[in-house]
Design an enzyme around this catalytic site. Structure first.
Site, mmCIF file in Angstrom:
data_model
loop_
_atom_site.group_PDB
_atom_site.id
_atom_site.type_symbol
_atom_site.label_atom_id
_atom_site.label_comp_id
_atom_site.label_asym_id
_atom_site.label_seq_id
_atom_site.Cartn_x
_atom_site.Cartn_y
_atom_site.Cartn_z
ATOM 1 N N LYS A 9 0.934 -0.989 -0.128
ATOM 2 C CA LYS A 9 0.097 0.055 -0.014
ATOM 3 C C LYS A 9 1.032 1.152 -0.028
ATOM 4 C CE LYS A 9 -3.773 -2.375 2.455
ATOM 5 N NZ LYS A 9 -4.524 -2.555 3.641
ATOM 6 N N TYR A 49 -12.173 -2.741 -3.274
ATOM 7 C CA TYR A 49 -12.783 -2.898 -2.019
ATOM 8 C C TYR A 49 -14.331 -2.677 -1.754
ATOM 9 C CZ TYR A 49 -8.167 -2.478 0.112
ATOM 10 O OH TYR A 49 -6.769 -2.553 0.744
ATOM 11 N N PHE A 57 -15.168 3.149 7.487
ATOM 12 C CA PHE A 57 -13.829 3.671 7.290
ATOM 13 C C PHE A 57 -13.705 3.564 5.947
ATOM 14 C CE2 PHE A 57 -13.568 -1.043 8.526
ATOM 15 C CZ PHE A 57 -13.231 -1.533 7.227
ATOM 16 N N ARG A 85 -1.086 -14.612 3.865
ATOM 17 C CA ARG A 85 -1.806 -13.841 4.932
ATOM 18 C C ARG A 85 -1.006 -13.787 6.147
ATOM 19 N NH1 ARG A 85 -6.724 -11.000 3.844
ATOM 20 N NH2 ARG A 85 -7.358 -11.255 5.955
ATOM 21 N N THR A 91 -4.882 -7.963 10.268
ATOM 22 C CA THR A 91 -5.446 -6.691 9.635
ATOM 23 C C THR A 91 -4.897 -5.500 10.481
ATOM 24 O OG1 THR A 91 -7.274 -7.691 8.651
ATOM 25 C CG2 THR A 91 -7.396 -5.180 8.800
ATOM 26 N N ARG A 102 3.217 -6.761 9.354
ATOM 27 C CA ARG A 102 2.630 -5.843 9.930
ATOM 28 C C ARG A 102 3.063 -5.807 11.509
ATOM 29 N NH1 ARG A 102 -3.254 -7.787 7.271
ATOM 30 N NH2 ARG A 102 -3.076 -6.121 5.504
ATOM 31 N N ASN A 112 -1.464 -0.026 7.439
ATOM 32 C CA ASN A 112 -1.023 -1.392 7.630
ATOM 33 C C ASN A 112 -0.231 -2.192 6.577
ATOM 34 O OD1 ASN A 112 -3.178 -1.833 6.051
ATOM 35 N ND2 ASN A 112 -4.043 -3.267 7.411
ATOM 36 N N HIS A 115 -1.554 -5.622 1.531
ATOM 37 C CA HIS A 115 -2.894 -6.123 1.182
ATOM 38 C C HIS A 115 -2.634 -7.578 0.814
ATOM 39 C CE1 HIS A 115 -6.625 -7.722 -0.408
ATOM 40 N NE2 HIS A 115 -5.926 -7.771 -1.673
ATOM 41 N N GLU A 126 -8.832 -10.803 -7.990
ATOM 42 C CA GLU A 126 -8.152 -9.554 -7.630
ATOM 43 C C GLU A 126 -6.762 -9.462 -8.895
ATOM 44 O OE1 GLU A 126 -6.798 -9.625 -3.800
ATOM 45 O OE2 GLU A 126 -8.857 -9.353 -2.937
HETATM 46 P P1 RTP Z 1 -6.677 -6.086 3.048
HETATM 47 O O1 RTP Z 1 -7.745 -6.393 2.254
HETATM 48 O O2 RTP Z 1 -6.067 -4.804 2.925
HETATM 49 O O3 RTP Z 1 -5.452 -7.022 3.095
HETATM 50 O O4 RTP Z 1 -7.237 -6.245 4.489
HETATM 51 P P2 RTP Z 1 -7.857 -7.465 5.473
HETATM 52 O O5 RTP Z 1 -8.474 -8.406 4.400
HETATM 53 O O6 RTP Z 1 -6.940 -7.920 6.337
HETATM 54 O O7 RTP Z 1 -9.012 -6.269 5.975
HETATM 55 P P3 RTP Z 1 -10.370 -5.986 5.419
HETATM 56 O O8 RTP Z 1 -11.320 -5.851 6.906
HETATM 57 O O9 RTP Z 1 -10.588 -6.305 4.353
HETATM 58 O O10 RTP Z 1 -9.946 -4.299 5.467
HETATM 59 C C1 RTP Z 1 -9.368 -3.836 4.455
HETATM 60 C C2 RTP Z 1 -8.564 -2.727 4.887
HETATM 61 O O11 RTP Z 1 -9.302 -1.743 5.407
HETATM 62 C C3 RTP Z 1 -8.563 -0.958 6.588
HETATM 63 N N1 RTP Z 1 -9.429 -0.962 7.708
HETATM 64 N N2 RTP Z 1 -9.409 -0.047 8.340
HETATM 65 N N3 RTP Z 1 -11.251 0.014 11.379
HETATM 66 C C4 RTP Z 1 -10.682 0.552 10.433
HETATM 67 O O12 RTP Z 1 -10.328 1.655 10.396
HETATM 68 C C5 RTP Z 1 -10.267 -0.305 9.509
HETATM 69 N N4 RTP Z 1 -10.580 -1.423 9.283
HETATM 70 C C6 RTP Z 1 -10.030 -2.029 8.123
HETATM 71 C C7 RTP Z 1 -7.263 -1.654 6.612
HETATM 72 O O13 RTP Z 1 -6.263 -0.812 5.732
HETATM 73 C C8 RTP Z 1 -7.576 -2.981 6.123
HETATM 74 O O14 RTP Z 1 -6.280 -3.511 5.603
#
Ligand code: RTP
Length: 148
Positions: A9, A49, A57, A85, A91, A102, A112, A115, A126
């Site tokens: 990112k 997304y 968020f 992962r 996350t 991370r 973070n 992705h 993707e």
């Molecule tokens: P990613 O897709 O980036 O690998 O992340 P992930 O599956 O681990 O988590 P996801 O729930 O899909 O969230 C995507 C990205 O959104 C941001 N995020 N911010 N509470 C918050 O402010 C919050 N929660 C998620 C993070 O950048 C996360 O990686």
């Protein structure tokens, strides 16, 4: 062989962590199958997304992802999605163990670094979104796999 989409990112690119992330995936034994520095549009990121559209968020996430270039990568190998992962960590970086990317380099969920696809099906979606012209996969020398 399974493929996963890993993306550094904007904060990871700005902090000079691209090489570190590549190093960890290579050291684990995954094969780098595609790599590109990209400047995605807002629409492209909203598509990536799309499952998070209803989250509070979401606008901040898109703004953060537009703050600089990203590095998109495809990595190939056994259980690349699940293990990818694990290499990234949780996350929320504060919940990530030291030793993960991370866990070693971040403290804020909104910054973070990286992705990683969460399922093999989403990984293929993707990869199609980020590498729409397709990927040429070089055949890997079998003797390398026996060393890993
Ligand atoms: P990613 O897709 O980036 O690998 O992340 P992930 O599956 O681990 O988590 P996801 O729930 O899909 O969230 C995507 C990205 O959104 C941001 N995020 N911010 N509470 C918050 O402010 C919050 N929660 C998620 C993070 O950048 C996360 O990686």
């Amino acid at each position: 062989m399974e493929r996963t989409y890993i993306m550094v990112k904007p904060d990871g690119v700005e902090r000079g962590l691209v090489g570190e992330i590549i190093k960890r995936f290579e050291a684990k034994g995954y094969q780098l199958t595609a790599l590109e520095l990209m400047h995605p549009t807002k629409e492209h990121l909203e598509e990536h997304y799309c499952d998070l559209k209803s989250k509070s968020f979401f606008p901040g996430l898109i703004q953060y992802m537009l703050s600089g270039p990203v590095v998109g990568m495809v990595w190939t190998g056994k259980e690349a999605v699940k293990t990818g992962r694990k290499l990234l960590g949780e996350t929320n970086p504060l919940a990530s163990l030291p030793g993960s990317i991370r866990g070693d380099f971040a403290i804020d969920v909104g910054r973070n670094i990286c992705h990683g696809s969460d399922t093999p099906e989403n990984a293929e979606k993707e990869i199609a979104l980020w590498f729409p012209r397709g990927i040429k996969t070089a055949k890997r020398d079998k003797s390398i796999d026996t060393l890993i």
